[in-house]
Design an enzyme around this catalytic site. Structure first.
Site, PDB file in Angstrom:
ATOM      1  N   ASP A 106      81.942  31.186  53.637  1.00  0.00           N
ATOM      2  CA  ASP A 106      82.303  29.763  53.690  1.00  0.00           C
ATOM      3  C   ASP A 106      83.787  29.635  54.019  1.00  0.00           C
ATOM      4  OD1 ASP A 106      82.723  27.055  53.311  1.00  0.00           O
ATOM      5  OD2 ASP A 106      81.652  26.968  51.397  1.00  0.00           O
ATOM      6  N   HIS A 143      79.129  27.681  54.703  1.00  0.00           N
ATOM      7  CA  HIS A 143      79.147  26.396  54.009  1.00  0.00           C
ATOM      8  C   HIS A 143      77.832  25.645  54.135  1.00  0.00           C
ATOM      9  CE1 HIS A 143      81.370  23.216  52.021  1.00  0.00           C
ATOM     10  NE2 HIS A 143      80.907  22.343  52.904  1.00  0.00           N
ATOM     11  N   CYS A 180      79.879  20.135  48.081  1.00  0.00           N
ATOM     12  CA  CYS A 180      81.196  20.032  48.706  1.00  0.00           C
ATOM     13  C   CYS A 180      81.991  18.904  48.035  1.00  0.00           C
ATOM     14  CB  CYS A 180      81.044  19.824  50.206  1.00  0.00           C
ATOM     15  SG  CYS A 180      82.583  20.013  51.121  1.00  0.00           S
TER      16      CYS A 180
END
Lengths: 335, 235
Positions: free
Chosen positions: A280, A309, A126
């Protein structure tokens, strides 16, 4: 255990991030850890896990049997983790420049010295992936492999986050200055609001079902603990992240400066594995995939999996999906 | 009046049923709401107001603490910042020290290399002295076979060096074909040149003249060029 006792016990903290590790280096709140080997070393290229400034990095090592770190160790990799730490009031002026241009390179140097290697793998998750990509662009020497897991690159594909951070509506600098340290709970609520029913209702409905069925709640508790374990975000870094990334999209469109150096993703020539999840909603695939077309790497792989995610990294699906694919990809590129 | 529980509803099952039936619609409606610009505008305004309120509370707390001579968060942060600065400097010194150690190691490696070079030199000298010792040793008696073969080779070399260069005999067929070509060339060389072919003929004559100074292969190439020029003119 009665349902009431189970719910009461759910409030207790679950041991997480339990894989043994040693501190290699620290600087202010940043700590570089080296995990102790669980199998004979099969690869000479160390792996540096770079996590985000949002939530804690133990999601990479959640529980025994649900630990990506442990999986890599069992495959014979030399695994390091950079933990940005829990910021205090004295860190409210910390910027991304300091973390990416000072802390990360120093951590890399210490890692190479302790491992005896001269090349390494960067694994970013991320926002950590964005920071890792920026580092690889500024300092490509020595980066052998770059793994970008749900890494935001083109922030104008951010979906709802793009609406919320509209510069006409949100002045990130005012908010960052006013808070000083943006509370982790606030950022957590912001992420949960992307799927309000799932995050505020369904998660507890699931817990209730598990309690009534007499199932063990440990996994649920560990995940719930992590989701609600946000850390303060330095106001200066928050303003920089929202303004330069979400509002101006400088990383993708060009012009992002870190410590006066212009970041050019085209300087990345390491082998690249970009991973996205079809479900996601925090980093939708169009936000992460463009990295594939921007780098100069000859060896590029895009892996898209049917997961969200967090589900990409933890759980049964990850054990059977992401983990073996990542370790297989790494195995031929780590010697 | 009770009927034995046959119609007592299972409340939990009813709640579960209601939730399952409605959750998708609720999810969709809420997601549409949070992705709207109105929600974004309102939440941004709320966030800014909340942040400014927090700042106000913080400022008031600081002023109150200062008036009571109590350390404030800024004071503690300042001390923590000093500690972080010291730690940063220690880290820089440690890194510099590490760089010095690395350079010392490089120097040691080079010295080790030099030591290796001197070992090689010592061994070379030992080999040279052995060779010199061999050179002073009286040659052993030559083997008869080897001596005879060497002598035969030397005689043949001497014969080749002194004998006049004799053209090797050509196969009869090749010799006849070469003779035919030479006679045709002689015939071509003597006839008068036409106007149209003057310049090419002259050029060809020059080429032939130049070619005649070359070996047989080159001369035939020149003759072929002349033949082609002549054929082109005639066509």
């Amino acid at each position: 255990m009665t349902p009431i006792a189970a719910i009461d016990a759910a409030a207790d903290r679950v041991p997480t991030g339990t894989t043994p590790r040693d501190v290699v280096w620290t600087r202010n709140k940043t700590t570089l850890y080296r995990y102790r080997a669980t199998a004979p070393r099969a690869h000479t290229t160390p792996v540096l896990l770079v996590y985000a400034l949002i939530n804690r990095p133990y999601i990479l090592d959640l529980r025994p049997g649900n630990s990506f770190v442990r999986h890599l160790l069992d495959q014979g990799h030399d695994v390091y983790l950079i933990d940005w730490g829990h910021y205090g009031w004295e860190d409210r002026a910390t910027t991304l420049d300091e973390l990416i241009d000072a802390h990360l390179p120093r951590a890399v140097a210490r890692m190479l010295r302790s491992s005896g290697a001269d090349h390494y793998t960067l694994f970013g998750y991320c926002m950590g992936g964005t920071m890792a990509a920026i580092h690889a662009a500024l300092r490509p020497d020595g980066v052998r492999n770059l793994i970008a897991l749900t890494t935001p690159i083109d922030f104008h594909q951010a979906g709802i986050h793009r609406v919320w951070t509209d510069p006409a509506l949100l002045d990130a600098e005012v908010v960052g200055e006013a808070f000083g340290l943006v509370p982790g709970t606030l950022i957590g609520i912001g992420n949960k609001m992307l799927r309000p029913t799932a995050n505020f209702v369904q998660v507890y409905a699931t817990m209730a079902e598990m309690v009534l069925a007499g199932q063990d709640l440990t996994s649920w508790r560990a995940m719930n603990q992590w989701v609600n374990d946000g850390v303060p975000f330095p106001g200066a870094a928050f303003a920089q992240w929202v303004r330069d990334m979400y509002q101006r999209n400088l990383l993708w469109e060009g012009g992002l400066q870190i410590a006066a150096a212009v970041v050019d993703l085209g300087r990345i020539d390491a082998a690249l594995l970009a991973i996205t999840g079809t479900r996601d909603h925090i980093v939708p695939p169009p936000m992460a995939t463009p990295l594939m077309g921007r780098v100069a790497s000859a060896d590029r792989t895009h892996l898209e999996l049917p997961a969200g995610h967090v589900g990409l990294l933890v759980g049964r699906g990850a054990r059977n999906g992401l983990w073996p694919q990542v370790s297989d990809w790494l195995a031929s590129r780590s010697d | 009046m009770s009927d034995g529980g046959a119609h007592n509803p299972d409340l939990l099952a009813l709640m579960r049923e209601a939730y399952t039936r409605g959750v998708d619609a609720w999810s969709s409606a809420l997601e549409d709401l949070v992705s709207s610009e109105e929600f974004a505008a309102n939440s941004a305004q709320l966030l800014t107001l909340y942040a400014q309120q927090q700042e106000g509370i913080r400022t008031a707390s600081r002023l109150a603490a200062e008036s009571l001579h109590i350390p404030t968060a800024e004071d503690l942060a300042r001390v923590a910042g000093l500690v972080a600065n010291v730690e940063r400097k220690v880290d820089e010194v440690s890194e510099s020290g590490g760089a010095v150690v690395a350079r010392l190691q490089a120097i040691e490696d080079r010295l080790g290399g030099l030591a290796t070079a001197s070992v090689v030199q010592t061994r070379l000298k030992a080999i040279e002295s052995k060779v010199a010792a061999l050179a002073t040793v009286a040659p052993a008696a030559p083997t008869p076979d080897l001596d005879a073969r060497l002598g035969a080779i030397e005689e043949r070399i001497a014969a080749v060096a002194t004998a006049p260069a004799a053209a090797p005999a050509l196969p009869a067929e090749l010799d006849a074909r070469l003779a035919a070509i030479e006679s045709r060339l002689a015939a071509l060389a003597s006839p008068p040149a036409a106007t149209a072919t003057k310049r090419t003929g002259g050029a060809a004559a020059k080429r032939t003249s130049a070619a005649s100074k070359r070996t047989g292969t080159a001369a035939s190439a020149g003759r072929a060029t002349t033949a082609r020029a002549t054929a082109a003119d005639e066509s």
